[in-house]
Design a protein around this motif. Sequence first.
Motif, PDB file in Angstrom:
ATOM      1  N   PRO A 205       0.817  -1.212   0.000  1.00  0.00           N
ATOM      2  CA  PRO A 205       0.000   0.000   0.000  1.00  0.00           C
ATOM      3  C   PRO A 205       0.855   1.269   0.000  1.00  0.00           C
ATOM      4  O   PRO A 205       1.967   1.284   0.545  1.00  0.00           O
ATOM      5  CB  PRO A 205      -0.820  -0.119   1.289  1.00  0.00           C
ATOM      6  N   PHE A 206       0.326   2.308  -0.614  1.00  0.00           N
ATOM      7  CA  PHE A 206       1.037   3.584  -0.648  1.00  0.00           C
ATOM      8  C   PHE A 206       1.001   4.233   0.732  1.00  0.00           C
ATOM      9  O   PHE A 206      -0.028   4.256   1.400  1.00  0.00           O
ATOM     10  CB  PHE A 206       0.394   4.518  -1.676  1.00  0.00           C
ATOM     11  N   LYS A 207       2.133   4.762   1.143  1.00  0.00           N
ATOM     12  CA  LYS A 207       2.224   5.430   2.437  1.00  0.00           C
ATOM     13  C   LYS A 207       2.601   6.889   2.211  1.00  0.00           C
ATOM     14  O   LYS A 207       3.651   7.196   1.666  1.00  0.00           O
ATOM     15  CB  LYS A 207       3.259   4.743   3.321  1.00  0.00           C
ATOM     16  N   GLY A 208       1.736   7.785   2.622  1.00  0.00           N
ATOM     17  CA  GLY A 208       2.000   9.211   2.436  1.00  0.00           C
ATOM     18  C   GLY A 208       0.706   9.993   2.446  1.00  0.00           C
ATOM     19  O   GLY A 208      -0.392   9.429   2.487  1.00  0.00           O
ATOM     20  N   ALA A 213       0.648  11.500  -2.729  1.00  0.00           N
ATOM     21  CA  ALA A 213      -0.097  10.586  -3.585  1.00  0.00           C
ATOM     22  C   ALA A 213      -0.384  11.228  -4.940  1.00  0.00           C
ATOM     23  O   ALA A 213      -0.266  10.591  -5.986  1.00  0.00           O
ATOM     24  CB  ALA A 213      -1.402  10.186  -2.907  1.00  0.00           C
ATOM     25  N   LEU A 214      -0.739  12.522  -4.934  1.00  0.00           N
ATOM     26  CA  LEU A 214      -1.012  13.233  -6.172  1.00  0.00           C
ATOM     27  C   LEU A 214       0.241  13.329  -7.033  1.00  0.00           C
ATOM     28  O   LEU A 214       0.191  13.138  -8.254  1.00  0.00           O
ATOM     29  CB  LEU A 214      -1.556  14.630  -5.867  1.00  0.00           C
ATOM     30  N   ALA A 215       1.361  13.609  -6.403  1.00  0.00           N
ATOM     31  CA  ALA A 215       2.618  13.710  -7.141  1.00  0.00           C
ATOM     32  C   ALA A 215       2.998  12.363  -7.750  1.00  0.00           C
ATOM     33  O   ALA A 215       3.425  12.296  -8.906  1.00  0.00           O
ATOM     34  CB  ALA A 215       3.728  14.206  -6.217  1.00  0.00           C
ATOM     35  N   ARG A 216       2.823  11.300  -6.982  1.00  0.00           N
ATOM     36  CA  ARG A 216       3.148   9.963  -7.482  1.00  0.00           C
ATOM     37  C   ARG A 216       2.231   9.587  -8.639  1.00  0.00           C
ATOM     38  O   ARG A 216       2.661   9.039  -9.657  1.00  0.00           O
ATOM     39  CB  ARG A 216       3.025   8.946  -6.346  1.00  0.00           C
ATOM     40  N   PHE A 217       0.944   9.892  -8.472  1.00  0.00           N
ATOM     41  CA  PHE A 217      -0.028   9.581  -9.521  1.00  0.00           C
ATOM     42  C   PHE A 217       0.303  10.339 -10.802  1.00  0.00           C
ATOM     43  O   PHE A 217       0.224   9.780 -11.904  1.00  0.00           O
ATOM     44  CB  PHE A 217      -1.435   9.951  -9.042  1.00  0.00           C
ATOM     45  N   SER A 218       0.704  11.590 -10.676  1.00  0.00           N
ATOM     46  CA  SER A 218       1.033  12.395 -11.848  1.00  0.00           C
ATOM     47  C   SER A 218       2.227  11.821 -12.593  1.00  0.00           C
ATOM     48  O   SER A 218       2.251  11.794 -13.831  1.00  0.00           O
ATOM     49  CB  SER A 218       1.323  13.843 -11.422  1.00  0.00           C
ATOM     50  N   VAL A 219       3.223  11.343 -11.867  1.00  0.00           N
ATOM     51  CA  VAL A 219       4.410  10.759 -12.488  1.00  0.00           C
ATOM     52  C   VAL A 219       4.042   9.475 -13.226  1.00  0.00           C
ATOM     53  O   VAL A 219       4.449   9.264 -14.373  1.00  0.00           O
ATOM     54  CB  VAL A 219       5.498  10.485 -11.424  1.00  0.00           C
ATOM     55  N   VAL A 220       3.271   8.615 -12.563  1.00  0.00           N
ATOM     56  CA  VAL A 220       2.870   7.354 -13.189  1.00  0.00           C
ATOM     57  C   VAL A 220       2.043   7.621 -14.443  1.00  0.00           C
ATOM     58  O   VAL A 220       2.238   6.982 -15.493  1.00  0.00           O
ATOM     59  CB  VAL A 220       2.069   6.483 -12.199  1.00  0.00           C
TER      60      VAL A 220
END
Length: 309
Positions: A205-208, A213-220
Amino acid sequence: MAMGLSQHYRGPDGTVHAAAPDGRAVLAMNTLLIVDPLAHPGPYLDRETGLLLAFNGEIYNFRKQAAAWGIPLGERETDAHLVLRAWEKIGPSCLDGLDGMFALAVYDPRLGRLFLARDRLGEKPLYWRLDGGRLAFASEVTTLTGYGPAPLVLRPEMLAVETPLGVDTPFQGVQLLAPAALLTFDVATGSIDQKTWWRLEDREPFKGNYAKALARFSVVLAEQIPLRAPASDFALLLSGGLDSAVLAYLMRPPLCVTVRYPGQGRLDESEIAAQIAQDIGAELVVVEPSTAEFATVLPHMMSIPFFVG
């Protein structure tokens, strides 16, 4: 052959049947060439091992995985050839390395086994049935209703949500292979084994917080969407909604198509579509189907069943 021909419209590049070297399996493919319009249509055969593959879908990272697995690909070879050779090399475990949407069938004459598999979230459908020790499968459920008796079954969920749930279908004896499922059929004994090769709950699971989470989602999103763009020129259906707008900005298609209906201003998003097309420098084609045109194509639309996994 009748089953493959019954859904020939799924493959404008040809419907081909191929028998396994041991004569114990026949696979058919309705081929639509996307990755390479000049590639050979399937099914695909490995002449050394006799492995036979029928494949529906697209593997977005197939060139990267070919390099990682040390699998050479010829000029006219595509993601299906990668799957065939990876299966020969490492077996069903190759599914873990495939990034894409797919439903596939592999027959291995060395083992006398047929393997059916679906992608992680079940984007591509795959239906199957077992009759008299023989297993039949297809990408459309109605194809299997012609293989043998399949009485209609009114399941309770049909009255509530108007669609079957799980692996059941409205036809007795016909099942939908579950997402991320691997089915193994032994042609000698008629036995079946099923297992799940990927589970969402097994993912860490994502921790943060929300910002991370938004930054990670944008990169993916920025990494993955361009991988799904065809190598050659293509068109994008642009509704004016959020999903297609994000795809347009990240994929940069040269041509966008939107639909509007005369007299239906509430449903008209062509102005938004025009603004998006202008922003990305794409040509926009606006289609306005009339009532008469709709009535003309409706019988054709009703005769072709579409299923989303």
